[in-house]
Scaffold this active site. Structure first.
Site: not given
Lengths: 492, 288
Positions: A173, A197-199, A271, A305, A351-352, A402
């Site tokens: 995302w 499939k997208p997030a 990745e 990332c 959530k993030q 992370e």
């Protein structure tokens, strides 16, 4: 109204300190539909699950659309369409396949502004970034790979490339449309067909992209897009018709995918996460390094990332870097993602945001020293101020895990050897930064750092011609360049 | 009475030393007519771990060797193989019974070593790249060895198969822990002796013998093994990839059910080397 000077003991001149910026919202229409179905066999297709889920704009927490929830039967239909399209598509001459990709690149450029606004509304990233980075680079990926389609015989010396079949692709995302471009462009250039499939929090631009595929006249079934959360992703991974799975996302999920695909002989590229070291030597141009550090960690709210989340500063300049960095951080404007002056937009999801808060809490608990500039966060939506931790040791959670948020940890080193050891002391190996004025040191450090991408006196640069991907637990495979192409083909 | 020959105790090669398994266990091998030949070490998980340690120690120095030097060392390996080719052929035919086939295999194995000797200073120029990015940066991609590569050699072609898997990994600059054919382990034992006199630094190639079942899981899950190259059955491939997922090992698995034609030169070359390389991309600004 007289300008109010806030309490400012250092009395530095801060841009935007004396005057409030007027709002400068991007107002172009995003054309987001109230509901999106699946894209299967070239058509918008209602989900067999008969279920849709809400897509929330993290900028204000409001619902912007409903996204179809694909179940196993839907994923199966997508694979069936991709498998049916494969023989004809793979036999289409490379030059013709390339022309489809060129068309897609052009159509994306035409509608760049509309897509940038949609990306920002859907994902929360500042409009400045979606406009100046995500959209142009996404189009560039299609344009770059278009040119490969009829030159596959030149990618592997003495050999040529053959397509794999149907490729299942799952994207994250943080750069929704860009990651879609990274995945679809090389797959199609090599003659594969795709189920993507997208997030779940960022499906809107992927679904809007389907209209570009239709306008480009791409044959039905060559690209199929299924939306949903983890269960949909699992169905994409497990489907027997997939010849390859390509995944960008977290390391735990990447491990699960490798485990799940064990024994199937399917190809896999991953990745995954990172915990990049950004290393500043005492001879670096400090002002330039500070800009690079800020770009390294606060770009896209730190939802990157390869974010430079561990700053390693040589001890002799640590105080100076810290001081300048704090000053620079006070200039960052956090707020409405659609405002053209915004530097740091909204955190992608609740959530993030909770994950970031949890890790920042652990940093405080473990004794690191926190700095956050004064900034007023919008009352609605998901926001987190730019955060800096000093006094961090390698064992702290904030230095190991992370965070995927605007949180920087500062560590120090004395010798280049110590910097290398600290930088490599992580299971990850995606990227690293080096700041020094000495060319020979750059090459020496670049050779010793265990990471797939090394930025010297720059950070967070991307280009379709430049392969991107990690060492160790940051995954395997490359995206971009001739090296990335090989991951979407058999060498024959 | 005729003289009783002195028979050789087979030993594995770990870190440049000849070891018997720490398990103290062995398995006997016999000639095609059923005659006892010798006892072969039954290596264990512990031996794998020791070998990984030796490979880890050898790694940094091996990478530092110049490509030219690595090429000369691999060529020296070919010279040593050639000088003992008759003995090597015998080590295969004592258990297979087919001397002409063994001879052909040795010749192909020697030629393969020569082939890879010539690759050490060329693959980089073919696999790396200078990338024309759209910003003012000098952007280049170079290759780097993955580190320690675990190898499970095929049962068939006990020398050619083993060498065809070991050579691309060390050509790329990796160090290796390899498990030899169980049914025909003698050429691997002899290869260990040849390696020690071929200028290949100790620990770059480590050779073990024994039962796969005892060691596959350790190969698959060991944290420090970065990549696995295995000829494996479907069941083994499943457990290897499951184990590999604990630290995201790179795996290149060949189906044991449809054995590769190791004599085919397609089983050698640049694409084999590429499998054991990481690509590293460096961005450097262009400015005055």
């Amino acid at each position: 109204m007289p300008a109010k000077r806030p309490k400012n003991p250092a009395r530095e001149l801060l841009f935007g300190d004396l005057w409030e910026f007027d709002p400068a919202p991007e107002t172009a229409p995003a054309h987001i539909a109230p509901r999106y179905d699946l894209f299967i066999n070239g058509k918008s297709t209602p989900p067999k699950s008969k279920k849709w889920f809400d897509s929330i704009s993290p900028g204000d927490g409001k619902k912007i659309s409903e996204i179809a929830l694909a179940n196993e039967a839907d994923v199966d239909a997508a694979y069936a369409a991709a498998a049916a399209a494969f023989p004809k598509w793979s036999a289409t001459p490379g030059a013709e396949r390339g022309k489809f990709l060129y068309r897609i690149a052009r159509l994306l450029q035409d509608r760049s502004r509309e897509f940038a606004v949609a990306e920002t509304i859907d994902g929360g990233k500042p409009i400045r970034e979606s406009r100046d980075f995500d959209l142009p680079v996404a189009a560039a990926h299609f344009f770059y790979h278009a040119g490969w389609a009829d030159k596959l015989a030149f990618a592997a010396p003495g050999r040529t490339l053959a397509p794999l079949g149907v490729v299942g692709q799952i994207i994250p995302w943080n750069f929704p449309l860009l990651m879609l471009a990274w995945k679809i462009a090389p797959a199609l250039a090599c003659g594969n067909t795709v189920v993507l499939k997208p997030a779940e929090t960022t499906s809107v631009t992927a679904m809007k992209f389907c209209s570009i595929l239709q306008d480009a006249g791409l044959p039905p079934g060559v690209v199929n897009i299924v939306t949903g959360a983890g269960d949909t992703g699992a169905a994409v991974v497990k489907h027997p018709a997939a010849a390859k799975i390509a995944f960008t996302g977290s390391t735990p999920v990447g491990k699960w995918i490798q485990h799940t695909l064990a024994g199937t002989d399917k190809r896999l590229t991953l990745e995954l996460g990172g915990k990049a070291a950004n290393i500043v030597f005492e001879d670096a141009t400090i002002d330039q390094a500070v800009e690079g550090i800020v770009n390294g960690i606060f770009f896209n709210q730190g939802h990157v990332c390869c974010a430079g989340s561990r700053l390693l500063v040589q001890e002799s300049v640590a105080a100076e870097v810290l001081k300048k960095l704090k000053l620079r951080m006070r200039h960052l404007r956090v707020g409405d993602p659609l405002d053209k002056n915004t530097d740091i937009g909204a955190i992608n999801s609740r959530k993030q945001l909770e994950k970031i808060r949890d890790l920042v809490g652990s940093g405080l608990q473990e004794g690191a020293e926190i700095f956050q500039p004064d900034c007023r966060l919008p009352s609605r939506g998901f926001y987190f101020p730019p955060t800096l931790f000093s006094g961090v040791s390698l064992s702290h959670r904030i230095a190991r895990e992370e965070i995927f948020g605007p949180v920087l940890s500062i560590l120090t080193f004395r010798t280049p050897e110590e910097a290398v050891e600290k930088a490599n002391n992580t299971p990850y190996g995606l990227s690293a930064g080096i700041w020094t004025d000495k060319g020979s040191r750059i090459l020496d450090m670049a050779a010793k750092l265990k990471a797939g991408v090394i930025w010297a006196n720059t950070y967070n640069k991307f280009d379709p011609a430049s392969p991107f991907g990690g060492f160790k637990e940051s995954g395997f495979g490359r995206e971009g360049g001739k090296q990335g192409l090989l991951d979407y083909a058999k060498i024959v | 009475m005729s003289r009783l020959p002195v028979s050789k105790t087979p030993k594995c090669l770990v870190g440049g030393s000849f070891i018997r398994s720490e398990s103290g266990r062995v398995y006997p091998i016999a000639s095609p007519s059923g005659e006892f030949l010798c006892n072969i070490p039954l290596c264990t998980r512990k031996d794998v771990r020791n070998a990984v340690e030796a490979a880890a120690k050898a790694g940094p120095a091996w990478i530092k060797r110049s490509a030219y030097n690595r090429g000369q060392i691999l060529y020296r390996l070919a010279e040593m193989l050639e000088s003992r080719s008759e003995e090597l052929a015998g080590s295969i035919s004592t258990t297979t019974g087919d001397h002409p086939a063994a001879r052909r295999e040795i010749d192909a194995a020697i030629d393969r070593a020569v082939h890879y000797a010539g690759w050490t200073d060329k693959f980089e120029a073919l696999l790396g790249s200078v990338n024309p990015v759209a910003s003012p940066h000098f952007n280049f991609t170079v290759t780097e060895p993955m580190g320690i590569v675990g190898i499970l050699a095929p049962e068939e072609a006990p020398l050619l198969g083993l060498l065809s898997m070991v050579l691309p990994a060390i050509t790329a600059g990796n160090t290796v822990v390899a498990l030899a054919s169980k049914a025909h382990p003698l050429p691997a034992i002899l290869l260990g002796e040849i390696i020690t006199v071929s200028d290949l630094p100790a620990g770059v190639v480590n050779l073990l013998t024994g039962s796969r079942a005892d060691m596959v899981e350790t190969f698959a899950t060991h944290e420090h093994i970065r990549a696995l190259h295995a000829t494996a059955t479907r069941t083994e491939r499943t457990s290897i990839d499951q184990g590999a997922s604990t630290n995201l090992k790179r795996t290149a698995l060949l189906p044991g059910e449809s054995p590769r034609d190791w004599f085919n030169n397609g089983a050698a070359g640049l694409d084999e080397i590429r499998q054991f390389l990481e690509f590293k991309t460096v961005w450097h600004p262009i400015a005055s």
